[in-house]
Design an enzyme around this catalytic site. Structure first.
Site, PDB file in Angstrom:
ATOM      1  N   LYS A  13      14.447  13.453 -29.822  1.00  0.00           N
ATOM      2  CA  LYS A  13      15.802  13.987 -29.966  1.00  0.00           C
ATOM      3  C   LYS A  13      16.058  14.612 -31.342  1.00  0.00           C
ATOM      4  CE  LYS A  13      18.042  11.036 -26.484  1.00  0.00           C
ATOM      5  NZ  LYS A  13      17.031  10.045 -26.095  1.00  0.00           N
ATOM      6  N   SER A  65      12.315   8.616 -27.759  1.00  0.00           N
ATOM      7  CA  SER A  65      13.529   9.330 -28.198  1.00  0.00           C
ATOM      8  C   SER A  65      13.470   9.891 -29.610  1.00  0.00           C
ATOM      9  CB  SER A  65      14.750   8.418 -28.065  1.00  0.00           C
ATOM     10  OG  SER A  65      15.118   8.290 -26.712  1.00  0.00           O
ATOM     11  N   SER A  75      21.473   7.513 -28.760  1.00  0.00           N
ATOM     12  CA  SER A  75      20.334   7.940 -27.939  1.00  0.00           C
ATOM     13  C   SER A  75      20.730   8.148 -26.478  1.00  0.00           C
ATOM     14  CB  SER A  75      19.188   6.933 -28.042  1.00  0.00           C
ATOM     15  OG  SER A  75      17.937   7.579 -27.903  1.00  0.00           O
TER      16      SER A  75
END
Length: 355
Positions: A115, A112, A169
């Protein structure tokens, strides 16, 4: 006469005992034996219960000691930090000087951390943060099967989707942001890779906007550049350093609390300017941060730690190490502490991104 009476009484008692039913005598014997067995069973049961309690206490103590070790609670910074993460890079944000490097040019999945690139692409598109977008069936994770509290049909502002994708997240929020980008997710992923090249991320690849696919890859060196670039966006700094966020969602009686995935942000004891965690099995536990240590802004990258506490512990150990060396007028040189005055300059395999 008295002797005869006494003799008679003894004889009568003997006759009465003889005349008792056999069953009665057996019952009495069993009763005494049963009482002894009952006491023994209770004793054994108590001993087993005590043994279980002792074992549980010992396990709790061992767990507590291991967790303290993972978090670096007993490390004072005076020795070279032993880090759990496979790839590490710690760089001065002002000078570009490397404080610590470990396998920093090795390409690996980044989960993640992806992101952060997603967030920059969203902001670069300058779409309205007030626009309401939704969670559709297309946003449900079919890669890893992760769950979400954002059910299909949930409608939120782009601002809220943006915040949840970063701080908590939320994969569905990230998918929704990409799906609602001009041209959809295909165009979005293309923009991610174009942005990567523009930033000099020559060893990075982005396959989708969440990090769920292991094909989202980079190096610690490239991620330093990614964090440095992301830090230029106030919206990213704000979203990634929000400890908790309460949001009213249609169909739920009470506001839903979302929390930052980085415990260091939630605890509030660090001066953190940007933060992002990540995890999939292929990437391990990952963490990137912009923070201040010993009065100096630094960017930290930790990839592939085998546990959440361990990646947090790596950050704690690096901070203690830097602060100890600063306090004792020492500097870090490729993992070896040298007297101040030698001023060694570490060199990465790639060029450091400069603002």
């Amino acid at each position: 006469m008295k002797y005869s009476l006494k003799k008679y009484m003894l004889f009568a008692i003997a006759i009465s005992l003889v005349s008792l039913p056999v069953e009665f005598l057996v019952t009495q014997a069993h009763a005494q034996d049963g009482s002894a067995k009952s006491k023994n069973i209770k004793k054994v049961s108590y001993q087993k219960s005590q043994a279980r309690k002792d074992k549980l206490k010992a396990n709790q103590l061992a767990w507590s000691e291991q967790r303290a070790k993972d978090l670096g609670e007993n490390y004072d910074g005076s020795s070279l930090p032993q880090l759990a993460s496979d790839k590490v890079l710690v760089v001065s944000q002002n000078t570009g000087e490397i404080k610590y490097a470990k396998n920093s040019s090795t390409v690996s999945p980044i989960a993640s951390i992806t992101k952060l690139m997603t967030a920059m692409v969203v902001l670069d598109a300058r779409q309205s943060f007030d626009e309401i977008i939704d969670i559709s069936e297309q946003d449900v994770d079919k890669i890893k099967g992760t769950s979400s509290r954002l059910g299909v049909g949930t409608q939120l502002s782009r601002a809220d989707m943006f915040r949840l994708a970063l701080m908590s997240s939320e994969n569905r929020a990230a998918f929704s942001l990409a799906r609602n980008y001009p041209g959809g997710q295909i165009a979005f992923v293309k923009a991610m890779n174009v942005k990567a090249l523009a930033l000099g991320l020559t060893n990075s690849n982005f396959a989708e906007p969440t990090g769920l696919m292991y094909q989202n890859t980079s190096t610690a060196e490239d991620l330093y550049k990614l964090v440095a670039a992301s830090y230029q966006y106030p919206e990213i700094r704000n979203a990634t350093t929000t400890p908790f966020y309460h949001l009213s969602i249609a169909g739920r009686a009470n506001p839903v609390e979302f929390k930052n995935t980085n415990v260091l942000v939630r605890d509030g004891e660090w001066d953190i300017g940007l933060s992002k965690t990540g995890f999939i099995n292929e990437a391990g536990r990952c963490l990137v941060m912009q923070t201040t240590m010993a009065g100096e802004p630094v960017i930290m990258v930790f990839l592939n730690a085998k546990g959440t506490d361990k990646r947090t512990g790596d950050a704690n150990r690096i901070r203690k190490w830097v602060e100890y060396n600063h306090a004792h007028e020492l500097i870090a040189n490729q993992g070896v502490v040298s007297p101040k005055g030698t001023h060694p300059k570490l060199v990465m395999s790639g060029q450091i991104y400069q603002n």
